[in-house]
Design an enzyme around this catalytic site. Structure first.
Site, short mmCIF file in Angstrom:
data_model
loop_
_atom_site.label_atom_id
_atom_site.label_comp_id
_atom_site.label_asym_id
_atom_site.label_seq_id
_atom_site.Cartn_x
_atom_site.Cartn_y
_atom_site.Cartn_z
N VAL A 217 0.82 -1.20 0.00
CA VAL A 217 0.00 0.00 0.00
C VAL A 217 0.86 1.26 0.00
O VAL A 217 0.45 2.31 -0.52
CB VAL A 217 -0.98 -0.02 1.20
CG1 VAL A 217 -0.25 0.19 2.52
CG2 VAL A 217 -2.08 1.02 1.03
N ASP A 218 2.07 1.18 0.56
CA ASP A 218 2.95 2.35 0.52
C ASP A 218 3.37 2.67 -0.91
O ASP A 218 3.44 3.85 -1.30
CB ASP A 218 4.17 2.13 1.41
CG ASP A 218 4.95 0.86 1.08
OD1 ASP A 218 4.39 -0.05 0.43
OD2 ASP A 218 6.12 0.77 1.49
#
Length: 246
Positions: free
Chosen positions: A101-102
């Site tokens: 997700v980063d």
């Protein structure tokens, strides 16, 4: 409505208030240990928050500790997840959950800056490289150990090799400098090759954004790099805006 953003990585916890206009306020860096995180959040945050937006790539136990600490003061906690598409940004992965997700939020933040095609490099525990073109299409990326992780791994296998110290040189004359030069040089070579391959693919050299805790150690050797220390939070702010509107 009071809202805060939280970026929980493998080595750092960053947070910032989110204004009603979608702008990020002052970014705070907080202790990352499970035993310290509740006290750190209690000291840094208001007594009550309407909503917390969390992006996490940390261990399940640390993520649970952060969520528990936030639940004591937040009316709602919304956890960001990678999506196949958000606005103009479309990721290359056929299975979106496999893209951290980063990295996804970094792509959102990079595209929103409006610089066109961009190579997004995160330097933390891992070194991540992702290419996004001017239309928002993610062209894929790479993952490698960061220079810090390389040093730690070498030290773990050969204790006589120090896990920190030394200065970058093209041809080092002592062990500490040789380690710094080799590990930083490996990261530089991967980024430089990715830039060259991106230029060949797209027909023009992309912009280069660097973020993550180890990013500040590379810019002297990458003069074209643009520091983007809050890029994941920028992307999380975009995700939060879409989530609030839905």
């Amino acid at each position: 409505m009071s809202a805060w953003l939280f970026d929980l990585g493998n080595t750092r916890l960053k947070c910032a208030p989110l204004g009603a206009d979608g702008r990020i306020g002052e970014v705070l860096a907080l202790p990352h240990r499970e035993d310290d995180v509740a006290a750190a959040l209690a000291q840094a945050l208001p007594a009550r928050i309407d909503v917390a937006y969390l992006a996490s790539v940390a261990s399940p136990s640390l993520r649970a500790a952060v969520i528990e600490a936030l639940a004591a003061r937040c009316a709602r906690i919304s956890v960001a997840r990678t999506q196949a598409r958000l606005g103009a940004v479309r990721i290359a992965y056929a299975q979106p959950y496999k893209l951290g997700v980063d990295r996804f939020l970094g792509l959102l933040g990079a595209h929103a800056r409006g610089a066109g095609a961009t190579l997004v490099c995160g330097v933390g525990t891992a070194l991540t490289v992702d290419l996004i073109d001017g239309d928002g299409l993610h062209r894929g990326g790479r993952i490698a150990p960061s220079p810090t992780l390389m040093r730690e791994a070498l030290h773990a296998r050969a204790a006589q090799l120090p896990e920190s110290g030394g200065d970058y040189a093209e041809f080092a004359a002592d062990t500490e400098d040789a380690l710094a030069s080799g590990c930083d040089g490996a990261a530089l070579a991967l980024i430089e090759r990715s830039l060259a391959q991106a230029q060949a693919l797209l027909g023009a050299r992309p912009a280069l954004l660097l973020h993550g805790g180890g990013a500040q150690e590379l810019p002297p050797q990458l003069p074209e790099a643009q520091p983007a220390p809050s890029l994941v939070l920028e992307g999380l702010a975009i995700w939060a805006g879409v989530e609030r509107a839905s």
